[in-house]
Each structure stands twice: as structure tokens, then as C-alpha cells.
Design a protein around this motif. Sequence first.
Motif, PDB file in Angstrom:
ATOM      1  N   ARG A  31       0.821  -1.207   0.000  1.00 28.23           N
ATOM      2  CA  ARG A  31       0.000   0.000   0.000  1.00 28.23           C
ATOM      3  C   ARG A  31       0.859   1.263   0.000  1.00 28.23           C
ATOM      4  NH1 ARG A  31      -2.118  -4.406   1.111  1.00 28.23           N
ATOM      5  NH2 ARG A  31      -4.352  -4.790   0.807  1.00 28.23           N
ATOM      6  N   ILE A  32       2.053   1.173   0.552  1.00 23.94           N
ATOM      7  CA  ILE A  32       3.001   2.281   0.400  1.00 23.94           C
ATOM      8  C   ILE A  32       3.364   2.436  -1.076  1.00 23.94           C
ATOM      9  CG2 ILE A  32       5.367   3.027   0.883  1.00 23.94           C
ATOM     10  CD1 ILE A  32       5.108   1.728   3.633  1.00 23.94           C
TER      11      ILE A  32
ATOM     12  N   LEU B 113       0.822   4.385  -2.813  1.00 22.99           N
ATOM     13  CA  LEU B 113       0.906   5.816  -2.505  1.00 22.99           C
ATOM     14  C   LEU B 113       1.965   6.513  -3.348  1.00 22.99           C
ATOM     15  CD1 LEU B 113       0.596   5.749   1.398  1.00 22.99           C
ATOM     16  CD2 LEU B 113      -1.165   6.347  -0.274  1.00 22.99           C
TER      17      LEU B 113
ATOM     18  N   LEU C 237       0.501   8.079  -6.466  1.00 19.17           N
ATOM     19  CA  LEU C 237      -0.515   9.131  -6.377  1.00 19.17           C
ATOM     20  C   LEU C 237      -0.147  10.403  -7.127  1.00 19.17           C
ATOM     21  CD1 LEU C 237      -1.852   8.873  -2.707  1.00 19.17           C
ATOM     22  CD2 LEU C 237      -3.069   8.327  -4.828  1.00 19.17           C
TER      23      LEU C 237
ATOM     24  N   PRO D  70      -4.026  11.185  -8.912  1.00 16.67           N
ATOM     25  CA  PRO D  70      -4.714  10.636  -7.729  1.00 16.67           C
ATOM     26  C   PRO D  70      -6.038   9.943  -8.032  1.00 16.67           C
ATOM     27  CG  PRO D  70      -3.891  12.838  -7.273  1.00 16.67           C
ATOM     28  CD  PRO D  70      -3.701  12.607  -8.745  1.00 16.67           C
TER      29      PRO D  70
END
Length: 289
Positions: A199-200, A203, A206, A210
Motif C-alpha cells: 500500500r506504500i 501511494l 498518487l 490521484p
Amino acid sequence: MDILIFALLWDLLLGEPPAKLHPVVWFGHLISSLDKRWKRRRPIFDFFAGFLVALAVIAFAFALSLLPKYLPYPLNYFLAVYLLKSSFAIRSLYEHVARTITKDVKEMRKAVSMIVSRDVKSLDRPHLISASIESLAENLNDSVVAPLFYYLLFGLPGALIYRAVNTLDAMIGYRNEKYEYFGKFSARLDDALNFIPARITVLLFLPFGPRKVVRHYKLAKYKINSDKPIAVMSAVLGVWLEKPSYYRFPGREPQLEDVKRALRFYWIAVTEWLLLVLLLKELVVGLPI
């Protein structure tokens, strides 16, 4: 200079150490040897045997990570750099994926077969391109983000133990007759360790858009972790990425140029992560030597 800086310089300038001297190769040999010794029995026995194999490999990784503490300077420093570098692979991942950029389908198929576990013999060009990009996205997490994440938390032992678990999953974490129970513990442990890093990795994408990243992330419901980076890579490239019979993320048909674009996104994401790691490193406790 900090061992992380030297390990990063080693990786980016020199790439991987020789296979015979690579700790990940040692993990693989140990796993293969123990796997061959165990004759499959009832599920409960297979599970327990697989559990013991995982513990043995993790113990070996932990023991390796402690070796620098028992050596004099500068041998301890050099070994710590060497072991930390062996836990991640930034340059070699780029090089393996870059080799798939060829108009010769036979050469592409050969190159893709080196970085994915699926059977590539029947894949057409778009699916070969997809497999290459998928491997890049998934391994951005497995080979870059996750090992450095666990280095931040637990120092050299964290990085090497993560790599040992990831190798266990890659070798025996399959859902088939041979490994369904023998590899179950390794597969579930790898899922647990990759939950946050995956999940990092999302990110890091993004800044590339986004809304589309979040939209594709919500579509990633096929696996616990590995499909998350693949989904967001599909989003930023605007192409479909598919493993037939397993998952498919929407977009236009991928072209050879998209592998080059994916590699550019890869370097941006790696740079973001390395800068963040270097900033956070000074704030955490317990880093090695």
C-alpha cells in the motif's frame, strides 16, 4: 558513511553480486534442499513440515544478519553493506524488464520468462508486454519498497528476513497439490509482511494522477497485496494489464512503448521512496552498526 548509502551506491553502480555469493541464492538452495527431502504426507504433517522449513530459512537469514557484529572493522562494515544490498534489487529489476523491450517476439518471450512464473509459450505480444509491466510493478514492492521498509523498522535483520520470506513464497507458496499445505505458512507470512509495503507502493503512484490511481486501486480485489501495485501501474499507463483467468485491469491495449513508460514511472517511484527512506532513517531506533 551510512551502510544504506553505500548499499544503494553498490546496487545502482554495480548491480547484483555473483550468484554463488548471493544470500538470496543461498536461501533458494536451502529451501530447495529441504523441499526435496520432505515426502508429502497428510495435510497436517505437510503444513507442519513447511512451517519448520520456513523457520529454518528465517533463522539462517537472522544468523547472517548478525555476523557483522562479530567481525572487526572494516570487515563488519563491508559485510553489512553487502548483506543489505543483497536484500533489494533496484538496478537488476530495471535491467531485466528493459530486456523485454524488443520487437522480436521470440526474444521477448525468452526475456519475459525470466521475470514471471507463468507459462509464456502461448502468450501473444500484448500479453507478453502486460506480463513484463506487471512484473515491474509487483517487484517494485517486493524488491525495493518492502525490504527497505523492514530495514527502517528492524535494521539489517528485518531486511534479510523479509527477503528470506519472500523467497520462500516465490518457491513454495503455491496453491497446487504439491505446495497447498507445505507452502501455506510461507505464503500467509509473505502476505502479512507485504500488506503495508504494497500500500506504500500504491501511494508512490498518487502524484501521477490521484483519481485514476484510487479508481484502479478499488478494482484490485483479486489478491491481498500483489495486484495493488499492478492496478495502479495500469492506471497511470492507461493500459489493460491482465493475467488470464486471474485478473484484468481496464485500459487500451499495451504497446512496447508502454514498457519504456512504465520504467520511467518506476524510476520516479524509486526516487520518491529512497528520499523518504533516507529522511525517515534518522527518526527510527535500532538501525544496525
